[in-house]
Design an enzyme around this catalytic site. Structure first.
Site, PDB file in Angstrom:
ATOM      1  CG  ASP A  34      60.638  45.753 -23.819  1.00 46.53           C
ATOM      2  OD1 ASP A  34      61.037  46.901 -23.526  1.00 46.53           O
ATOM      3  OD2 ASP A  34      60.931  44.746 -23.159  1.00 46.53           O
TER       4      ASP A  34
ATOM      5  CG  HIS B  40      63.851  44.313 -21.436  1.00 45.10           C
ATOM      6  ND1 HIS B  40      62.842  45.225 -21.325  1.00 45.10           N
ATOM      7  CD2 HIS B  40      64.862  44.779 -20.658  1.00 45.10           C
ATOM      8  CE1 HIS B  40      63.215  46.212 -20.519  1.00 45.10           C
ATOM      9  NE2 HIS B  40      64.447  45.953 -20.103  1.00 45.10           N
TER      10      HIS B  40
END
Length: 187
Positions: free
Chosen positions: A130, A27
């Site tokens: 995120d 990520h």
């Protein structure tokens, strides 16, 4: 092309963005790449990150900054001692033991208030966080700014998930080995 909005008096001002990537390289790297692209297009970017995770990409940020892009990291100390982790253990990757994963999540939970304060103090026009930080929706709403979300995964994976949620093909079979036709799936 620079992304410059007009303020109330019709003057240009540089957009300010905060990026908060999740502490996993799968990520972290794409979110940092997106942050760098925003900076290359004239957005003033701050990436909030923990020390060990910053080492993964800091040289790229330093290089971009030296080339005149308005990008920086804001390093936040991870509460390793508070959650019972050795110093420097602050990433979740495929080889991270499950016992450490829960402690890393606990550390991220402790950091949430500090992250929210940084959102306020840095006065961004928008934040990019995120998918593992769902609380950031409310944080952005409280500040009256947009929140963009990073969701890892491919278009195919998202399409498959949507189809399962929309059409529930798994409820139209009696066993794991029964086959479906396209017409049966999309009824």
């Amino acid at each position: 092309m620079e992304l410059l909005p007009f303020d109330v008096e019709g003057q240009h001002h540089q957009l300010k963005a905060i990026f908060l990537p999740f502490v996993s390289t799968s990520h972290l790297i794409p979110v940092v790449d997106i942050a760098r692209l925003f900076a290359m297009h004239g957005v003033d970017v701050t990436i909030i990150i923990t020390p060990s995770n910053a080492t993964i990409f800091q040289s790229s940020i330093d290089r971009d900054h030296s080339h005149g892009h308005s990008i920086r990291t804001h390093v936040v100390k991870f509460p390793s001692a508070q959650v019972g982790l050795p110093e420097g253990v602050e990433s979740i990757n495929i080889d991270t033991p499950q016992s450490m994963v829960s402690k890393i999540y606990q550390g991220l939970s402790i950091l949430q208030e500090q992250y929210q304060q940084l959102f306020h103090d840095l006065k961004a026009d928008f934040i990019v966080t995120d998918m593992f930080y769902p609380w950031s929706v409310d944080a952005a709403a409280e500040l009256g700014i947009p929140r963009l979300i990073y969701v890892g995964g491919s278009y195919l994976a998202h399409s498959a998930q949507h189809s399962i949620e929309e059409f529930s093909p798994h409820t139209k079979v009696d066993s794991d080995t029964e086959k479906l036709t396209k017409d049966e799936v999309f009824k």
